[in-house]
Scaffold this active site. Structure first.
Site, PDB file in Angstrom:
ATOM      1  N   LYS A  34       0.828  -1.221   0.000  1.00  0.00           N
ATOM      2  CA  LYS A  34       0.000   0.000   0.000  1.00  0.00           C
ATOM      3  C   LYS A  34       0.856   1.262   0.000  1.00  0.00           C
ATOM      4  CE  LYS A  34      -2.433   2.766   3.438  1.00  0.00           C
ATOM      5  NZ  LYS A  34      -1.405   3.320   4.321  1.00  0.00           N
ATOM      6  N   ASN A  35       1.825   1.346   0.908  1.00  0.00           N
ATOM      7  CA  ASN A  35       2.539   2.610   1.055  1.00  0.00           C
ATOM      8  C   ASN A  35       3.531   2.873  -0.080  1.00  0.00           C
ATOM      9  OD1 ASN A  35       1.015   3.315   3.227  1.00  0.00           O
ATOM     10  ND2 ASN A  35       2.522   2.705   4.766  1.00  0.00           N
ATOM     11  N   ARG A  83      -3.992  10.224   3.270  1.00  0.00           N
ATOM     12  CA  ARG A  83      -2.802  11.012   3.534  1.00  0.00           C
ATOM     13  C   ARG A  83      -1.987  11.213   2.251  1.00  0.00           C
ATOM     14  NH1 ARG A  83      -1.102  14.059   7.340  1.00  0.00           N
ATOM     15  NH2 ARG A  83       1.136  14.161   7.501  1.00  0.00           N
ATOM     16  N   CYS A 110      -5.279   8.604   8.424  1.00  0.00           N
ATOM     17  CA  CYS A 110      -5.545   8.188   9.798  1.00  0.00           C
ATOM     18  C   CYS A 110      -5.118   9.282  10.764  1.00  0.00           C
ATOM     19  CB  CYS A 110      -4.743   6.932  10.137  1.00  0.00           C
ATOM     20  SG  CYS A 110      -5.303   5.469   9.274  1.00  0.00           S
ATOM     21  N   ARG A 114       0.047  15.292  12.522  1.00  0.00           N
ATOM     22  CA  ARG A 114       0.902  14.785  11.445  1.00  0.00           C
ATOM     23  C   ARG A 114       1.274  15.958  10.545  1.00  0.00           C
ATOM     24  NH1 ARG A 114      -1.594   9.317   8.986  1.00  0.00           N
ATOM     25  NH2 ARG A 114       0.543   9.059   8.242  1.00  0.00           N
ATOM     26  N   ASP A 153       5.448  19.993   7.556  1.00  0.00           N
ATOM     27  CA  ASP A 153       6.414  21.089   7.456  1.00  0.00           C
ATOM     28  C   ASP A 153       7.682  20.703   6.687  1.00  0.00           C
ATOM     29  OD1 ASP A 153       6.631  19.434   9.871  1.00  0.00           O
ATOM     30  OD2 ASP A 153       8.413  20.612  10.311  1.00  0.00           O
ATOM     31  N   ASP A 189       3.567   0.746  12.096  1.00  0.00           N
ATOM     32  CA  ASP A 189       2.314   0.191  11.553  1.00  0.00           C
ATOM     33  C   ASP A 189       2.028  -1.216  12.077  1.00  0.00           C
ATOM     34  OD1 ASP A 189       2.100   2.520  10.136  1.00  0.00           O
ATOM     35  OD2 ASP A 189       2.889   1.685   8.278  1.00  0.00           O
ATOM     36  N   ILE A 203       7.304   7.061  16.983  1.00  0.00           N
ATOM     37  CA  ILE A 203       6.989   7.766  15.728  1.00  0.00           C
ATOM     38  C   ILE A 203       5.710   8.599  15.907  1.00  0.00           C
ATOM     39  CG2 ILE A 203       6.643   7.522  13.218  1.00  0.00           C
ATOM     40  CD1 ILE A 203       9.246   6.199  13.994  1.00  0.00           C
ATOM     41  N   ARG A 256      -9.253   0.682   3.629  1.00  0.00           N
ATOM     42  CA  ARG A 256      -8.309   1.629   3.025  1.00  0.00           C
ATOM     43  C   ARG A 256      -6.968   0.965   2.764  1.00  0.00           C
ATOM     44  NH1 ARG A 256      -6.894   6.055   6.433  1.00  0.00           N
ATOM     45  NH2 ARG A 256      -5.309   6.021   4.836  1.00  0.00           N
TER      46      ARG A 256
HETATM   47  N1  EPU Z   1       6.929  14.479  10.539  1.00  0.00           N
HETATM   48  C1  EPU Z   1       7.134  15.807  10.807  1.00  0.00           C
HETATM   49  N2  EPU Z   1       7.072  16.708   9.768  1.00  0.00           N
HETATM   50  C2  EPU Z   1       6.811  16.313   8.494  1.00  0.00           C
HETATM   51  C3  EPU Z   1       6.594  14.936   8.227  1.00  0.00           C
HETATM   52  C4  EPU Z   1       6.659  14.052   9.289  1.00  0.00           C
HETATM   53  O1  EPU Z   1       7.366  16.216  11.951  1.00  0.00           O
HETATM   54  O2  EPU Z   1       6.783  17.174   7.606  1.00  0.00           O
HETATM   55  C5  EPU Z   1       6.993  13.494  11.651  1.00  0.00           C
HETATM   56  C6  EPU Z   1       5.668  12.797  11.892  1.00  0.00           C
HETATM   57  O3  EPU Z   1       4.816  13.549  12.711  1.00  0.00           O
HETATM   58  C7  EPU Z   1       6.112  11.488  12.516  1.00  0.00           C
HETATM   59  C8  EPU Z   1       7.443  11.210  11.830  1.00  0.00           C
HETATM   60  O4  EPU Z   1       7.857  12.458  11.256  1.00  0.00           O
HETATM   61  O5  EPU Z   1       6.338  11.667  13.888  1.00  0.00           O
HETATM   62  C9  EPU Z   1       7.411  10.162  10.739  1.00  0.00           C
HETATM   63  O6  EPU Z   1       6.382  10.483   9.820  1.00  0.00           O
HETATM   64  P1  EPU Z   1       6.473  10.092   8.268  1.00  0.00           P
HETATM   65  O7  EPU Z   1       6.457  11.340   7.473  1.00  0.00           O
HETATM   66  O8  EPU Z   1       7.593   9.137   8.066  1.00  0.00           O
HETATM   67  O9  EPU Z   1       5.095   9.354   8.056  1.00  0.00           O
HETATM   68  P2  EPU Z   1       4.137   9.459   6.810  1.00  0.00           P
HETATM   69  O10 EPU Z   1       4.941   9.576   5.567  1.00  0.00           O
HETATM   70  O11 EPU Z   1       3.065  10.453   7.070  1.00  0.00           O
HETATM   71  C10 EPU Z   1       4.155   6.905   6.327  1.00  0.00           C
HETATM   72  C11 EPU Z   1       3.102   5.855   6.163  1.00  0.00           C
HETATM   73  C12 EPU Z   1       2.494   5.550   7.519  1.00  0.00           C
HETATM   74  C13 EPU Z   1       3.596   5.088   8.465  1.00  0.00           C
HETATM   75  C14 EPU Z   1       4.696   6.167   8.547  1.00  0.00           C
HETATM   76  C15 EPU Z   1       5.884   5.750   9.388  1.00  0.00           C
HETATM   77  C16 EPU Z   1       2.252   6.317   3.965  1.00  0.00           C
HETATM   78  C17 EPU Z   1       1.140   6.806   3.123  1.00  0.00           C
HETATM   79  N3  EPU Z   1       2.067   6.344   5.271  1.00  0.00           N
HETATM   80  O12 EPU Z   1       3.479   8.053   6.853  1.00  0.00           O
HETATM   81  O13 EPU Z   1       1.592   4.471   7.302  1.00  0.00           O
HETATM   82  O14 EPU Z   1       3.055   4.895   9.749  1.00  0.00           O
HETATM   83  O15 EPU Z   1       5.172   6.454   7.218  1.00  0.00           O
HETATM   84  O16 EPU Z   1       6.460   4.598   8.878  1.00  0.00           O
HETATM   85  O17 EPU Z   1       3.286   5.876   3.454  1.00  0.00           O
HETATM   86  C18 EPU Z   1      -0.291   3.143   7.701  1.00  0.00           C
HETATM   87  O18 EPU Z   1       0.010   2.509   6.682  1.00  0.00           O
HETATM   88  O19 EPU Z   1      -1.175   2.781   8.516  1.00  0.00           O
HETATM   89  C19 EPU Z   1       0.408   4.395   7.973  1.00  0.00           C
HETATM   90  C20 EPU Z   1      -0.053   5.311   8.827  1.00  0.00           C
END
Ligand code: EPU
Length: 421
Positions: A23-24, A95, A119, A124, A127, A307, A329, A399
């Site tokens: 998925k991701n 997202r 989610c 989240r 920035d 996850d 995380i 999803r």
């Molecule tokens: N973060 C920031 N600023 C940003 C982006 C992220 O502070 O601009 C922080 C977040 O708040 C968090 C950490 O960085 O504390 C990691 O977030 P990340 O950006 O890596 O997460 P994401 O890209 O929003 C993806 C997956 C998530 C998975 C996370 C961590 C997708 C679509 N989503 O999210 O998957 O939990 O990486 O591995 O790829 C799920 O599949 O259920 C899911 C939530």
């Protein structure tokens, strides 16, 4: 009208299950495909999940032709594509719609779209994505729920990510493939999905090196064209089935996996006493010994995946002793614990951590999937529980899990859906 998932627990699982495409990775590959100019991209192994449906709606909004010659094959044709404000509600359902920011900015130097959804796991922020776009020369405005990002020209830059964010790494990569000169992403995320997207972009003509390490180099190119691509297997879906099997298997084979992507989970399961046999692209889980409590701490890849924290918490309720789960995380990712408590679990949630006292029997109850992986943890609980578990807001599960019910029924579970008012 909504839909609930019902599970009659206590039935042993037996047989094999085929894991779908990740998925991701998929949710980034689909927006990445629009970077191809006037050509056709063939993506194979696309999971049948509602996040993919939402992204397809957004592609169609942009005039991109999407067809599905077979169930897991997507053909994306960008010949008639036009940049357009993404104001369809589909953008707010997941997202990953934010990958259109990087892709449209990269291709047209302009994007206007709504805030992404997804989610709720606590705040989240995005920035780091925006900081990356700015470093490449973009100007960002935010009015009435819409981001408007534009640039005269995008120029390669050195970008250090304060947090190794998956989303920011991918989004900056998408924006930088057409930028002039070299972009360096430092402290980049190293998740396998990032390697998959970089491989895909390179096949289209991009010049990306270092994906999978903490420094990614992107040398801008002038043209990308269509390519065929097979998505890597979903390590989180695989992990979820392995956890279900650890709880309830007589003997279950989880097929089409890359075991290296699951190392942190597999080592923890071995520590807990789970009987595992590892093959080159499969794992067999057998019923066995008593489960022993353990501690986990979520970390960016290759650490223990956040996850899988929620589904593993359910398994820990079946382990003898006290387990500690630390979430580094998303420190608020514990909504599943209150639901598991309704089913008989003994969990004390603190700041960024949970203490699980086991083993406790679980019994069927009415519970709510507050997010995707909370839903997965409740399915694990429902399979174990005595009696019938009813999971509300099952759309969260749809999803991200491809045909979860069918796959479980084939393993011998009793799971079905009912419509509710
Ligand atoms: N973060 C920031 N600023 C940003 C982006 C992220 O502070 O601009 C922080 C977040 O708040 C968090 C950490 O960085 O504390 C990691 O977030 P990340 O950006 O890596 O997460 P994401 O890209 O929003 C993806 C997956 C998530 C998975 C996370 C961590 C997708 C679509 N989503 O999210 O998957 O939990 O990486 O591995 O790829 C799920 O599949 O259920 C899911 C939530």
């Amino acid at each position: 009208m909504g839909n609930v998932i019902k599970i009659e627990g206590g039935h042993k699982l037996k047989g094999s299950v085929h894991i779908s495409g990740a998925k991701n990775a998929t949710v980034a590959l689909i927006p990445a495909a629009i970077l191809a100019n006037d050509s056709v991209v063939d993506i194979y192994g696309v999971p049948n999940i509602s996040d993919v449906e939402s992204l397809s709606i957004l592609l169609k909004e942009l005039g991109v032709d999407v067809t599905s010659p077979s169930s897991d094959h997507f053909q994306i044709n960008t010949t008639n594509m036009k940049n357009k404000v993404l104001d369809h509600e589909a953008a707010t359902k997941l997202r990953a719609s934010y990958y259109f920011m990087g892709a449209l900015l990269g291709k047209y130097k302009y994007v206007k779209m709504q805030m992404p959804g997804g989610c709720y796991l606590g705040p989240r922020p995005i920035d780091l994505h925006l900081k990356g776009f700015e470093a490449l020369g973009a100007n960002i405005e935010y009015h009435h729920g819409y981001y408007e990002i534009s640039a005269e020209e995008l120029t390669g830059a050195k970008i250090y990510l304060d947090v190794a964010s998956v989303g920011a790494t991918l989004n900056i990569m998408l924006a930088a493939v057409y930028a002039k000169g070299r972009t360096l992403i430092e402290n980049a995320a190293k998740e396998p999905e990032i390697i998959d997207v970089a491989t895909f972009l390179n096949k289209m003509g991009a010049n990306i090196k270092g994906a999978g390490t903490s420094v990614i180099t992107i040398d801008g190119v002038e043209n990308l064209t269509g390519t065929p691509h097979e998505i890597i297997p979903d390590r989180i879906e695989a992990g979820t089935f392995i956890i279900m099997a650890a709880a309830m298997a007589e003997e279950v084979r989880v097929d089409n996996i890359i075991p290296q992507h699951l190392e942190a989970l597999l080592s923890k399961l071995v520590e807990m006493g789970v009987d595992l046999e590892l093959g080159s692209d499969y794992v067999i889980v057998r019923s066995g010994r008593e489960l022993i409590a353990t501690d986990i701490q979520t970390q960016p890849y290759p650490g223990f995946a956040t996850d899988l924290q929620q589904p593993l918490t359910t398994l820990l309720t079946q382990a003898t002793g006290q387990s500690m789960v630390r979430e580094t995380i998303y420190t608020e990712r514990f909504k599943h614990c209150a639901e598991l408590q309704r089913m008989g679990a003994n969990i004390i949630v603190g700041q960024g951590q949970a203490l699980i006292n086991g083993a406790t029997p679980l019994y069927g109850a009415k519970v709510t999937a507050t997010d995707l992986r909370c839903g997965a943890s409740l399915v694990v609980a429902g399979l174990i529980a005595d009696g019938v578990t009813t999971i509300h807001d099952s759309y969260h599960i749809d999803r991200g899990y491809d045909n979860l019910d069918t796959k479980l029924i084939e393993l011998g579970a009793k799971i079905w859906r009912e419509d509710v008012e």
